[in-house]
Write a protein that holds these residues in place. Structure first.
Motif, PDB file in Angstrom:
ATOM      1  N   GLY A 165     101.128 127.964  59.298  1.00 20.02           N
ATOM      2  CA  GLY A 165     100.325 129.067  58.761  1.00 20.02           C
ATOM      3  C   GLY A 165      98.841 128.834  58.948  1.00 20.02           C
ATOM      4  O   GLY A 165      98.094 129.736  59.345  1.00 20.02           O
ATOM      5  N   GLU A 166      98.415 127.606  58.670  1.00 20.82           N
ATOM      6  CA  GLU A 166      97.008 127.250  58.837  1.00 20.82           C
ATOM      7  C   GLU A 166      96.580 127.365  60.300  1.00 20.82           C
ATOM      8  O   GLU A 166      95.498 127.874  60.615  1.00 20.82           O
ATOM      9  N   ASN A 167      97.460 126.917  61.198  1.00 20.34           N
ATOM     10  CA  ASN A 167      97.129 126.982  62.623  1.00 20.34           C
ATOM     11  C   ASN A 167      97.081 128.422  63.121  1.00 20.34           C
ATOM     12  O   ASN A 167      96.224 128.775  63.939  1.00 20.34           O
ATOM     13  N   ILE A 168      97.990 129.256  62.626  1.00 17.91           N
ATOM     14  CA  ILE A 168      97.967 130.675  63.003  1.00 17.91           C
ATOM     15  C   ILE A 168      96.664 131.310  62.513  1.00 17.91           C
ATOM     16  O   ILE A 168      96.022 132.085  63.242  1.00 17.91           O
ATOM     17  N   ALA A 169      96.259 130.979  61.283  1.00 22.29           N
ATOM     18  CA  ALA A 169      95.001 131.533  60.746  1.00 22.29           C
ATOM     19  C   ALA A 169      93.810 131.079  61.592  1.00 22.29           C
ATOM     20  O   ALA A 169      92.887 131.862  61.847  1.00 22.29           O
ATOM     21  N   GLY A 172     104.843 122.280  62.249  1.00 20.93           N
ATOM     22  CA  GLY A 172     105.487 121.971  60.967  1.00 20.93           C
ATOM     23  C   GLY A 172     104.870 122.735  59.806  1.00 20.93           C
ATOM     24  O   GLY A 172     104.730 123.953  59.864  1.00 20.93           O
ATOM     25  N   ARG A 173     104.456 121.993  58.775  1.00 17.30           N
ATOM     26  CA  ARG A 173     103.902 122.622  57.569  1.00 17.30           C
ATOM     27  C   ARG A 173     102.551 123.274  57.820  1.00 17.30           C
ATOM     28  O   ARG A 173     102.064 124.040  57.003  1.00 17.30           O
ATOM     29  N   GLN A 174     101.924 122.956  58.933  1.00 16.39           N
ATOM     30  CA  GLN A 174     100.600 123.500  59.217  1.00 16.39           C
ATOM     31  C   GLN A 174     100.649 124.763  60.065  1.00 16.39           C
ATOM     32  O   GLN A 174      99.625 125.224  60.558  1.00 16.39           O
TER      33      GLN A 174
END
Length: 141
Positions: free
Chosen positions: A49-53, A45-47
């Motif tokens: 980008g954070e998870n990809i980083a 979901g909204r995370q």
């Protein structure tokens, strides 16, 4: 005097600090398999980008350190099929156990989670049995 053990100590401390910071800053457990799984099944979901980083950092930082300090000697096998099979088995195992060593071992044990402690005990036992079987009995690795 051999000082190789210090690398493990430093690595363990860095993983512990990273897990604590991840929990304090995000309020979530730093489970690499869960983060990767959420990207694979689209539940991030909204995370996203954070998870990809996070995953990119897991891959990029060791490469960057190798560039800065030179190649690091490991005991990893040179047999590609063993690495692929091992990676797939770890992936299946972490999904079955609802977490990996970073989630259960580092974050679970530090929070005194019974599930994390039991899972980590089984991870260590399975790892020991795997080494004995595939290295010392079958000679595959």
């Amino acid at each position: 005097m051999p000082i190789d053990w210090i690398y493990g100590l430093i690595g363990g401390a860095l993983i512990g600090v990273a897990g604590a910071l991840f929990l304090l800053l995000n309020g979530r457990i730093m489970g690499a398999s869960g983060i990767l799984g959420s990207l694979a099944d689209g539940s991030a979901g909204r995370q996203t980008g954070e998870n990809i980083a996070f995953i990119a950092g897991l891959i990029a930082v060791p490469g960057l350190l190798a560039l800065l300090f030179g190649p690091i000697e490991t005991n990893i096998t040179s047999k590609l099929w063993v690495l692929i099979a091992a990676g797939l088995l770890v992936g299946v195992g972490t999904r079955l156990a609802n977490g990996c060593t970073s989630g259960h071992g580092v974050c679970g044990i530090s929070r005194l989670s019974l599930r994390g402690i039991v899972a980590t005990v089984f991870y260590i036992l399975a790892g020991g049995v795997t080494v004995v079987l595939f290295k010392h009995i079958l000679g595959v690795i």
